[in-house]
Design a protein around this motif. Sequence first.
Motif, PDB file in Angstrom:
ATOM      1  N   THR A  39     -15.779  10.567  -4.703  1.00  0.00           N
ATOM      2  CA  THR A  39     -14.594  11.151  -4.087  1.00  0.00           C
ATOM      3  C   THR A  39     -13.426  10.201  -4.306  1.00  0.00           C
ATOM      4  O   THR A  39     -13.535   9.000  -4.032  1.00  0.00           O
ATOM      5  CB  THR A  39     -14.825  11.403  -2.584  1.00  0.00           C
ATOM      6  N   VAL A  40     -12.326  10.732  -4.822  1.00  0.00           N
ATOM      7  CA  VAL A  40     -11.141   9.924  -5.129  1.00  0.00           C
ATOM      8  C   VAL A  40      -9.893  10.612  -4.575  1.00  0.00           C
ATOM      9  O   VAL A  40      -9.910  11.803  -4.285  1.00  0.00           O
ATOM     10  CB  VAL A  40     -10.981   9.717  -6.653  1.00  0.00           C
ATOM     11  N   ARG A  41      -8.831   9.847  -4.474  1.00  0.00           N
ATOM     12  CA  ARG A  41      -7.531  10.430  -4.111  1.00  0.00           C
ATOM     13  C   ARG A  41      -6.936  11.087  -5.346  1.00  0.00           C
ATOM     14  O   ARG A  41      -7.137  10.621  -6.460  1.00  0.00           O
ATOM     15  CB  ARG A  41      -6.565   9.343  -3.627  1.00  0.00           C
ATOM     16  N   ARG A  45      -5.619   6.162  -9.806  1.00  0.00           N
ATOM     17  CA  ARG A  45      -5.868   6.055 -11.245  1.00  0.00           C
ATOM     18  C   ARG A  45      -7.361   6.234 -11.524  1.00  0.00           C
ATOM     19  O   ARG A  45      -8.200   5.776 -10.762  1.00  0.00           O
ATOM     20  CB  ARG A  45      -5.402   4.699 -11.773  1.00  0.00           C
ATOM     21  N   LEU A  46      -7.686   6.880 -12.628  1.00  0.00           N
ATOM     22  CA  LEU A  46      -9.084   7.155 -12.974  1.00  0.00           C
ATOM     23  C   LEU A  46      -9.862   5.911 -13.380  1.00  0.00           C
ATOM     24  O   LEU A  46     -11.085   5.950 -13.486  1.00  0.00           O
ATOM     25  CB  LEU A  46      -9.143   8.200 -14.088  1.00  0.00           C
ATOM     26  N   GLN A  47      -9.177   4.787 -13.555  1.00  0.00           N
ATOM     27  CA  GLN A  47      -9.872   3.546 -13.916  1.00  0.00           C
ATOM     28  C   GLN A  47     -10.924   3.189 -12.866  1.00  0.00           C
ATOM     29  O   GLN A  47     -12.004   2.707 -13.198  1.00  0.00           O
ATOM     30  CB  GLN A  47      -8.873   2.390 -14.075  1.00  0.00           C
ATOM     31  N   GLY A  48     -10.634   3.469 -11.605  1.00  0.00           N
ATOM     32  CA  GLY A  48     -11.599   3.190 -10.534  1.00  0.00           C
ATOM     33  C   GLY A  48     -12.885   3.991 -10.708  1.00  0.00           C
ATOM     34  O   GLY A  48     -13.983   3.475 -10.504  1.00  0.00           O
ATOM     35  N   TYR A  53     -18.572   4.168 -12.637  1.00  0.00           N
ATOM     36  CA  TYR A  53     -19.627   4.655 -13.532  1.00  0.00           C
ATOM     37  C   TYR A  53     -20.344   3.478 -14.194  1.00  0.00           C
ATOM     38  O   TYR A  53     -21.567   3.384 -14.165  1.00  0.00           O
ATOM     39  CB  TYR A  53     -19.067   5.603 -14.599  1.00  0.00           C
ATOM     40  N   TYR A  54     -19.575   2.574 -14.807  1.00  0.00           N
ATOM     41  CA  TYR A  54     -20.190   1.439 -15.505  1.00  0.00           C
ATOM     42  C   TYR A  54     -20.995   0.562 -14.540  1.00  0.00           C
ATOM     43  O   TYR A  54     -22.072   0.076 -14.889  1.00  0.00           O
ATOM     44  CB  TYR A  54     -19.125   0.596 -16.220  1.00  0.00           C
ATOM     45  N   ARG A  73      -9.635  13.037 -24.235  1.00  0.00           N
ATOM     46  CA  ARG A  73     -10.065  11.708 -23.802  1.00  0.00           C
ATOM     47  C   ARG A  73      -9.207  11.238 -22.623  1.00  0.00           C
ATOM     48  O   ARG A  73      -7.984  11.400 -22.630  1.00  0.00           O
ATOM     49  CB  ARG A  73      -9.943  10.727 -24.952  1.00  0.00           C
ATOM     50  N   LEU A  74      -9.878  10.661 -21.619  1.00  0.00           N
ATOM     51  CA  LEU A  74      -9.176  10.173 -20.437  1.00  0.00           C
ATOM     52  C   LEU A  74      -8.782   8.713 -20.603  1.00  0.00           C
ATOM     53  O   LEU A  74      -9.523   7.927 -21.179  1.00  0.00           O
ATOM     54  CB  LEU A  74     -10.065  10.298 -19.198  1.00  0.00           C
ATOM     55  N   GLY A  75      -7.621   8.379 -20.051  1.00  0.00           N
ATOM     56  CA  GLY A  75      -7.182   6.993 -19.983  1.00  0.00           C
ATOM     57  C   GLY A  75      -7.235   6.531 -18.538  1.00  0.00           C
ATOM     58  O   GLY A  75      -7.019   7.326 -17.618  1.00  0.00           O
ATOM     59  N   GLY A  76      -7.525   5.268 -18.324  1.00  0.00           N
ATOM     60  CA  GLY A  76      -7.648   4.726 -16.981  1.00  0.00           C
ATOM     61  C   GLY A  76      -6.372   4.810 -16.157  1.00  0.00           C
ATOM     62  O   GLY A  76      -6.406   4.763 -14.935  1.00  0.00           O
TER      63      GLY A  76
END
Length: 104
Positions: A39-41, A45-48, A53-54, A73-76
């Motif tokens: 769950t994200v805001r 930023r998608l980097q979190g 995942y990693y 492709r997604l960027g962080g």
Amino acid sequence: MMGSGACDDEVVDRKPVIKPGVHLTLKVQDTEGRTLVRTVRRTERLQGLMDFYYASVPAVTYGTGRFLYDGGRLGGWQTPAELEMEDGDEIDFFTELMGGGRPA
């Protein structure tokens, strides 16, 4: 006599508050069949999510794959809000394949 119930008022529920419209739940699906849910805001930023995942899949070396959403492709630096993501959307993770080709 005061019972031990006097302490009950001091207990605070520390669970994060999930607000519809502010938060959304995203799934990361990889080629090995693993699914991670986070769950994200909408403005986060998608980097979190990528870092999560990693950290959650030790078999995958950090930075060795790509995250795709809706074919791109997604960027962080991107956010769910700017990509118009909705609750429950799925992000695909692919491990990058290295080498094999001959130089031209």
